[in-house]
Write a protein that holds these residues in place. Structure first.
Motif, PDB file in Angstrom:
ATOM      1  N   ASP A   9       0.525  -1.087  -0.305  1.00 34.65           N
ATOM      2  CA  ASP A   9      -0.066   0.239   0.517  1.00 34.65           C
ATOM      3  C   ASP A   9       0.744   1.397  -0.393  1.00 34.65           C
ATOM      4  O   ASP A   9       0.785   2.186  -0.990  1.00 34.65           O
ATOM      5  N   ILE A  10       1.848   1.143   1.083  1.00 37.96           N
ATOM      6  CA  ILE A  10       3.024   2.178   0.751  1.00 37.96           C
ATOM      7  C   ILE A  10       3.400   2.565  -0.877  1.00 37.96           C
ATOM      8  O   ILE A  10       3.096   3.860  -0.773  1.00 37.96           O
ATOM      9  N   TYR A  11       3.863   1.698  -1.297  1.00 42.45           N
ATOM     10  CA  TYR A  11       4.541   1.545  -3.179  1.00 42.45           C
ATOM     11  C   TYR A  11       2.981   2.234  -3.385  1.00 42.45           C
ATOM     12  O   TYR A  11       4.002   2.869  -4.072  1.00 42.45           O
ATOM     13  N   ARG A  12       2.239   1.767  -3.414  1.00 36.81           N
ATOM     14  CA  ARG A  12       1.383   2.727  -4.563  1.00 36.81           C
ATOM     15  C   ARG A  12       0.578   3.890  -4.005  1.00 36.81           C
ATOM     16  O   ARG A  12       0.708   4.692  -4.946  1.00 36.81           O
ATOM     17  N   LYS A  13       0.563   4.281  -2.720  1.00 39.03           N
ATOM     18  CA  LYS A  13       0.293   5.270  -2.678  1.00 39.03           C
ATOM     19  C   LYS A  13       1.639   6.703  -2.992  1.00 39.03           C
ATOM     20  O   LYS A  13       1.271   7.222  -3.289  1.00 39.03           O
ATOM     21  N   HIS A  14       2.420   6.271  -2.435  1.00 35.50           N
ATOM     22  CA  HIS A  14       3.335   7.242  -3.177  1.00 35.50           C
ATOM     23  C   HIS A  14       4.056   7.044  -4.752  1.00 35.50           C
ATOM     24  O   HIS A  14       4.822   7.884  -4.918  1.00 35.50           O
TER      25      HIS A  14
END
Length: 76
Positions: free
Chosen positions: A25-30
């Motif tokens: 989720d962190i990858y996608r968010k940023h």
């Protein structure tokens, strides 16, 4: 190629993972890849934003000193 993220922004991503957010989720968010995330974590993991800023300043100082040394060696 310079990053579109500052060192402070890179360091700011890691607390999200520490807080329990899913890494994917962190990858996608940023908008970064997993390889980028882990490369940043290897380089900046454990640093605070102020430490990253100081690291950047030291790198800039080093580059300037190298440039001055090269110019001095060329002129001798």
């Amino acid at each position: 190629m310079p990053s579109r993220f500052t060192e402070e922004q890179m360091v700011g991503i890691f607390p999200e993972q520490d807080a329990g957010a899913a890494t994917a989720d962190i990858y996608r968010k940023h908008g970064i890849s997993s390889a980028t995330f882990y490369k940043w974590k290897a380089k900046y993991g454990g640093l605070e934003a102020s430490d990253a800023k100081r690291l950047k300043a030291l790198g800039d100082d080093t580059a300037e000193l190298k440039k001055l040394l090269a110019e001095a060696l060329r002129s001798t």
